[in-house]
Scaffold this active site. Structure first.
Site, PDB file in Angstrom:
ATOM      1  N   GLY A  12       0.725  -1.000   0.153  1.00  0.00           N
ATOM      2  CA  GLY A  12       0.286   0.118  -0.015  1.00  0.00           C
ATOM      3  C   GLY A  12       0.405   1.539   0.052  1.00  0.00           C
ATOM      4  O   GLY A  12       1.880   1.662   0.112  1.00  0.00           O
ATOM      5  N   ASP A  37      -4.333 -12.941   4.208  1.00  0.00           N
ATOM      6  CA  ASP A  37      -5.333 -12.342   3.542  1.00  0.00           C
ATOM      7  C   ASP A  37      -5.659 -12.423   4.735  1.00  0.00           C
ATOM      8  O   ASP A  37      -6.268 -12.750   5.663  1.00  0.00           O
ATOM      9  CB  ASP A  37      -6.217 -13.536   1.933  1.00  0.00           C
ATOM     10  CG  ASP A  37      -7.273 -12.577   2.079  1.00  0.00           C
ATOM     11  OD1 ASP A  37      -7.677 -11.325   3.235  1.00  0.00           O
ATOM     12  OD2 ASP A  37      -7.783 -11.848   1.564  1.00  0.00           O
ATOM     13  N   LEU A  38      -5.880 -10.658   5.168  1.00  0.00           N
ATOM     14  CA  LEU A  38      -6.493 -10.442   6.871  1.00  0.00           C
ATOM     15  C   LEU A  38      -8.044 -10.714   6.859  1.00  0.00           C
ATOM     16  O   LEU A  38      -8.161 -10.747   7.526  1.00  0.00           O
ATOM     17  CB  LEU A  38      -6.254  -9.102   7.104  1.00  0.00           C
ATOM     18  CG  LEU A  38      -4.791  -8.671   6.671  1.00  0.00           C
ATOM     19  CD1 LEU A  38      -4.744  -7.234   7.316  1.00  0.00           C
ATOM     20  CD2 LEU A  38      -4.381  -9.254   7.884  1.00  0.00           C
ATOM     21  N   ALA A  61      -5.281  -1.933   5.285  1.00  0.00           N
ATOM     22  CA  ALA A  61      -6.851  -1.786   5.332  1.00  0.00           C
ATOM     23  C   ALA A  61      -7.327  -1.621   4.091  1.00  0.00           C
ATOM     24  O   ALA A  61      -6.682  -1.677   2.558  1.00  0.00           O
ATOM     25  CB  ALA A  61      -6.644  -0.261   5.213  1.00  0.00           C
ATOM     26  N   TYR A  62      -8.875  -1.355   4.239  1.00  0.00           N
ATOM     27  CA  TYR A  62     -10.343  -1.705   2.795  1.00  0.00           C
ATOM     28  C   TYR A  62      -9.869  -0.171   2.779  1.00  0.00           C
ATOM     29  O   TYR A  62     -10.749   0.022   4.278  1.00  0.00           O
ATOM     30  CB  TYR A  62     -11.501  -2.464   3.497  1.00  0.00           C
ATOM     31  CG  TYR A  62     -12.032  -2.347   2.365  1.00  0.00           C
ATOM     32  CD1 TYR A  62     -12.418  -3.794   1.967  1.00  0.00           C
ATOM     33  CD2 TYR A  62     -12.890  -1.718   1.825  1.00  0.00           C
ATOM     34  CE1 TYR A  62     -13.566  -4.369   0.833  1.00  0.00           C
ATOM     35  CE2 TYR A  62     -13.557  -1.225   0.789  1.00  0.00           C
ATOM     36  CZ  TYR A  62     -13.752  -2.812   0.483  1.00  0.00           C
ATOM     37  OH  TYR A  62     -15.039  -3.012  -0.370  1.00  0.00           O
ATOM     38  N   ASP A 103      -9.684  10.133   9.906  1.00  0.00           N
ATOM     39  CA  ASP A 103     -10.179  11.027   9.385  1.00  0.00           C
ATOM     40  C   ASP A 103     -11.834  11.070   9.583  1.00  0.00           C
ATOM     41  O   ASP A 103     -12.160  12.244  10.199  1.00  0.00           O
ATOM     42  CB  ASP A 103     -10.130  13.048   9.203  1.00  0.00           C
ATOM     43  CG  ASP A 103     -10.093  12.562   7.447  1.00  0.00           C
ATOM     44  OD1 ASP A 103      -9.513  11.173   7.097  1.00  0.00           O
ATOM     45  OD2 ASP A 103     -10.025  13.052   6.916  1.00  0.00           O
ATOM     46  N   TYR A 126     -17.054   2.989   5.774  1.00  0.00           N
ATOM     47  CA  TYR A 126     -15.403   3.185   5.327  1.00  0.00           C
ATOM     48  C   TYR A 126     -15.278   3.413   6.935  1.00  0.00           C
ATOM     49  O   TYR A 126     -15.028   2.787   7.675  1.00  0.00           O
ATOM     50  CB  TYR A 126     -14.828   3.528   4.174  1.00  0.00           C
ATOM     51  CG  TYR A 126     -13.874   3.907   4.589  1.00  0.00           C
ATOM     52  CD1 TYR A 126     -12.616   3.205   4.968  1.00  0.00           C
ATOM     53  CD2 TYR A 126     -12.712   6.059   4.489  1.00  0.00           C
ATOM     54  CE1 TYR A 126     -11.409   3.617   5.363  1.00  0.00           C
ATOM     55  CE2 TYR A 126     -11.543   5.085   5.645  1.00  0.00           C
ATOM     56  CZ  TYR A 126     -10.983   4.161   5.415  1.00  0.00           C
ATOM     57  OH  TYR A 126      -9.317   5.128   5.411  1.00  0.00           O
ATOM     58  N   LYS A 130     -14.004   0.894  10.269  1.00  0.00           N
ATOM     59  CA  LYS A 130     -12.707   2.077  10.758  1.00  0.00           C
ATOM     60  C   LYS A 130     -12.549   2.425  12.182  1.00  0.00           C
ATOM     61  O   LYS A 130     -11.875   2.343  13.606  1.00  0.00           O
ATOM     62  CB  LYS A 130     -12.190   3.589   9.904  1.00  0.00           C
ATOM     63  CG  LYS A 130     -11.442   2.984   8.244  1.00  0.00           C
ATOM     64  CD  LYS A 130     -10.087   2.183   8.889  1.00  0.00           C
ATOM     65  CE  LYS A 130      -8.715   2.408   9.325  1.00  0.00           C
ATOM     66  NZ  LYS A 130      -7.768   1.533   8.388  1.00  0.00           N
ATOM     67  N   TRP A 151      -6.685  11.950   4.502  1.00  0.00           N
ATOM     68  CA  TRP A 151      -6.125  12.426   2.844  1.00  0.00           C
ATOM     69  C   TRP A 151      -4.734  11.651   2.029  1.00  0.00           C
ATOM     70  O   TRP A 151      -3.660  12.863   1.500  1.00  0.00           O
ATOM     71  CB  TRP A 151      -6.546  14.099   2.178  1.00  0.00           C
ATOM     72  CG  TRP A 151      -7.822  14.723   2.867  1.00  0.00           C
ATOM     73  CD1 TRP A 151      -9.105  13.893   3.582  1.00  0.00           C
ATOM     74  CD2 TRP A 151      -8.033  16.191   2.150  1.00  0.00           C
ATOM     75  NE1 TRP A 151      -9.972  14.927   3.864  1.00  0.00           N
ATOM     76  CE2 TRP A 151      -9.483  15.823   2.727  1.00  0.00           C
ATOM     77  CE3 TRP A 151      -7.453  16.971   1.248  1.00  0.00           C
ATOM     78  CZ2 TRP A 151     -10.501  16.924   1.906  1.00  0.00           C
ATOM     79  CZ3 TRP A 151      -8.676  17.294   1.289  1.00  0.00           C
ATOM     80  CH2 TRP A 151      -9.506  17.954   1.862  1.00  0.00           C
TER      81      TRP A 151
HETATM   82  N1  NAP Z   1      -5.821   6.315   1.516  1.00  0.00           N
HETATM   83  C1  NAP Z   1      -6.112   7.430   2.598  1.00  0.00           C
HETATM   84  O1  NAP Z   1      -6.554   8.521   1.998  1.00  0.00           O
HETATM   85  C2  NAP Z   1      -6.656   7.828   3.740  1.00  0.00           C
HETATM   86  C3  NAP Z   1      -7.206   8.080   5.025  1.00  0.00           C
HETATM   87  C4  NAP Z   1      -6.905   8.106   6.210  1.00  0.00           C
HETATM   88  C5  NAP Z   1      -7.054   7.516   6.826  1.00  0.00           C
HETATM   89  N2  NAP Z   1      -6.252   6.195   5.899  1.00  0.00           N
HETATM   90  C6  NAP Z   1      -5.203   4.860   6.608  1.00  0.00           C
HETATM   91  O2  NAP Z   1      -4.171   4.971   6.712  1.00  0.00           O
HETATM   92  C7  NAP Z   1      -3.651   3.051   6.215  1.00  0.00           C
HETATM   93  C8  NAP Z   1      -3.032   3.838   5.242  1.00  0.00           C
HETATM   94  O3  NAP Z   1      -3.710   3.663   4.235  1.00  0.00           O
HETATM   95  P1  NAP Z   1      -3.614   3.383   2.983  1.00  0.00           P
HETATM   96  O4  NAP Z   1      -3.756   4.014   1.609  1.00  0.00           O
HETATM   97  O5  NAP Z   1      -1.877   3.395   2.719  1.00  0.00           O
HETATM   98  O6  NAP Z   1      -3.636   2.122   2.022  1.00  0.00           O
HETATM   99  P2  NAP Z   1      -3.718   1.428   0.542  1.00  0.00           P
HETATM  100  O7  NAP Z   1      -2.115   1.867  -0.225  1.00  0.00           O
HETATM  101  O8  NAP Z   1      -5.031   1.279   0.245  1.00  0.00           O
HETATM  102  O9  NAP Z   1      -3.731   0.051   1.078  1.00  0.00           O
HETATM  103  C9  NAP Z   1      -3.884  -0.278   1.380  1.00  0.00           C
HETATM  104  C10 NAP Z   1      -3.032  -2.222   1.922  1.00  0.00           C
HETATM  105  O10 NAP Z   1      -3.974  -3.268   2.447  1.00  0.00           O
HETATM  106  C11 NAP Z   1      -3.765  -4.122   2.057  1.00  0.00           C
HETATM  107  N3  NAP Z   1      -4.840  -4.552   2.003  1.00  0.00           N
HETATM  108  C12 NAP Z   1      -6.316  -4.663   1.914  1.00  0.00           C
HETATM  109  N4  NAP Z   1      -6.740  -5.753   1.830  1.00  0.00           N
HETATM  110  C13 NAP Z   1      -6.489  -6.442   2.643  1.00  0.00           C
HETATM  111  C14 NAP Z   1      -6.211  -7.835   2.604  1.00  0.00           C
HETATM  112  N5  NAP Z   1      -8.040  -9.049   2.847  1.00  0.00           N
HETATM  113  N6  NAP Z   1      -5.626  -8.922   3.502  1.00  0.00           N
HETATM  114  C15 NAP Z   1      -4.429  -8.378   3.029  1.00  0.00           C
HETATM  115  N7  NAP Z   1      -4.006  -7.248   2.934  1.00  0.00           N
HETATM  116  C16 NAP Z   1      -4.479  -6.506   2.933  1.00  0.00           C
HETATM  117  C17 NAP Z   1      -3.713  -3.819   0.565  1.00  0.00           C
HETATM  118  O11 NAP Z   1      -2.729  -5.201  -0.134  1.00  0.00           O
HETATM  119  P3  NAP Z   1      -3.172  -4.795  -1.930  1.00  0.00           P
HETATM  120  O12 NAP Z   1      -2.314  -4.648  -2.941  1.00  0.00           O
HETATM  121  O13 NAP Z   1      -3.003  -6.608  -2.321  1.00  0.00           O
HETATM  122  O14 NAP Z   1      -4.660  -4.353  -1.974  1.00  0.00           O
HETATM  123  C18 NAP Z   1      -2.819  -3.283   0.866  1.00  0.00           C
HETATM  124  O15 NAP Z   1      -0.887  -3.144   0.846  1.00  0.00           O
HETATM  125  C19 NAP Z   1      -5.119   2.541   6.331  1.00  0.00           C
HETATM  126  O16 NAP Z   1      -5.393   2.505   8.015  1.00  0.00           O
HETATM  127  C20 NAP Z   1      -5.813   3.605   5.977  1.00  0.00           C
HETATM  128  O17 NAP Z   1      -7.151   3.665   6.515  1.00  0.00           O
HETATM  129  C21 NAP Z   1      -6.140   6.069   4.393  1.00  0.00           C
END
Ligand code: NAP
Length: 323
Positions: A12, A37-38, A61-62, A103, A126, A130, A151
């Site tokens: 991710g 797979d989580l 995360a999803y 957020d 979502y 969370k 974001w």
């Molecule tokens: N993105 C945002 O804007 C945002 C905003 C606020 C908070 N956050 C939080 O910040 C954290 C990091 O987010 P990010 O943006 O880095 O997320 P991301 O780029 O979407 O990456 C999610 C990661 O989780 C893995 N994943 C998803 N489903 C899975 C499953 N069933 N089993 C194992 N692995 C799984 C994905 O694997 P694959 O590559 O195989 O899909 C990927 O490695 C998360 O907790 C998210 O909720 C994100």
């Protein structure tokens, strides 16, 4: 102390930055989704019991906010049920869990930055999943740190930065929402801050990591805030002014020229997204600063770093051992 660290989500945005940095702190084991797979509880138990980490960093995360509306069961499995199990297993091992939240646990009705003690009221699926994850971890009794961020973007993955750059090669005019306010946060800065915090804790630890306080939620975002509209304009300004040949930028634009000449503000209502998002989700980072002495840079500074060649040195440092 050089802990064994189990990292999830290494493919991710945040996970790949952590995968780059955490080997500086300990022995990193980072299974991807194919390996663990989580949504499969037995796989989680197995990896925890085999690896016996002292530190568990859950960057998985999803995160597909719109998809979660019609796929809440899967989102819940990844965002709440898996973190609960990780926390329970961490507790059995005496390990610390570092987790990330969002957020979007807030409804955006506040007019000043949200603090950690503000009551969460998520507006979408979502955010609900969370929040359920946060509550599950807190109820597990495991030592934990939960960093709420917002974001998030990076130079790879699926995010606003890359979407705007792609659209800018396809359209002369972009319409971008100007009535949602938040803090764009780069995965690089998020990973660096997290690693710095963990480095401090590891340096102080003898044989077990200890927490700075009993309540483990901290807000960790860019130091200031903006709108999606202003963020989009800044992205195009940075792209127009960079003199460098950045491989990620070429990949984002598929090597095509940027033809967008105008960015127009549009309301959330006119944009017509089916998913509710908070109009204001700025998070106060005061507690993070007080506990760890860390403040992330302003959002524009973080964005500028993505366009800086220093981030992509011609001779990158030798790879550190991890798997
Ligand atoms: N993105 C945002 O804007 C945002 C905003 C606020 C908070 N956050 C939080 O910040 C954290 C990091 O987010 P990010 O943006 O880095 O997320 P991301 O780029 O979407 O990456 C999610 C990661 O989780 C893995 N994943 C998803 N489903 C899975 C499953 N069933 N089993 C194992 N692995 C799984 C994905 O694997 P694959 O590559 O195989 O899909 C990927 O490695 C998360 O907790 C998210 O909720 C994100």
């Amino acid at each position: 102390m050089r802990p064994t660290i189990l990292l999830t989500g290494r493919t991710g945005q945040l996970g790949s930055e952590l995968h780059r940095l955490l080997p500086g702190l300990g022995e990193v084991i980072a299974p991807d989704r194919k390996e663990v797979d989580l949504r499969e509880p037995e796989k989680i138990r197995q990896i925890m019991r085999n690896v016996k980490p002292q530190l568990l960093v859950n960057a998985a995360a999803y995160t597909a906010v719109d998809a979660a509306e019609t796929d809440e069961a899967n989102a819940l499995a990844v965002n709440s049920e898996a973190p609960l199990l990780l926390a329970q297993e961490a507790k059995k091992l005496g390990a610390m869990l570092v987790h990330f939240s969002t957020d979007y646990v807030f409804d955006g009705s506040k007019k000043a930055p949200y603090v950690e003690t503000d009551p969460p009221v998520p507006l979408n699926a979502y955010g609900r999943t969370k929040l359920a994850g946060e509550q599950a971890i807190r109820s597990s009794g495991a030592d934990h740190l939960i960093f709420r961020t917002s974001w998030v973007y990076a130079t790879q993955g699926r995010n606003f930065l890359l979407t705007i750059l792609r659209l800018a090669t396809e359209r002369e005019e972009l319409k971008v929402i100007d009535d949602q306010i938040g803090s764009p946060t780069s995965a690089v800065d998020l990973a660096e801050a997290t690693t710095a915090i963990l480095a401090g804790m590891i340096a102080r630890a003898k044989d077990q990591l200890t927490l700075p306080s009993v309540d483990g939620i901290y807000h960790m975002t860019a130091a200031d805030y903006t709108t999606w509209y202003e963020f989009a304009k800044a992205i195009l300004e940075e792209a127009a002014s960079t003199q460098q040949n950045l491989p990620w930028l070429t990949s984002a634009t598929k090597g095509r020229p940027i033809i967008a000449r105008r960015v127009l503000p549009i309301s959330t209502r006119a944009f017509g997204s089916p998913t509710h998002r908070p109009a204001y989700s700025v998070l106060s980072n005061a507690r993070l600063k007080e506990a760890f002495g860390i403040t992330l840079p302003a959002w524009r500074t973080q964005l500028q770093k993505c366009f800086s060649p220093a981030r992509f040195p011609a001779n990158p440092p030798a790879a550190v051992s991890s798997r």
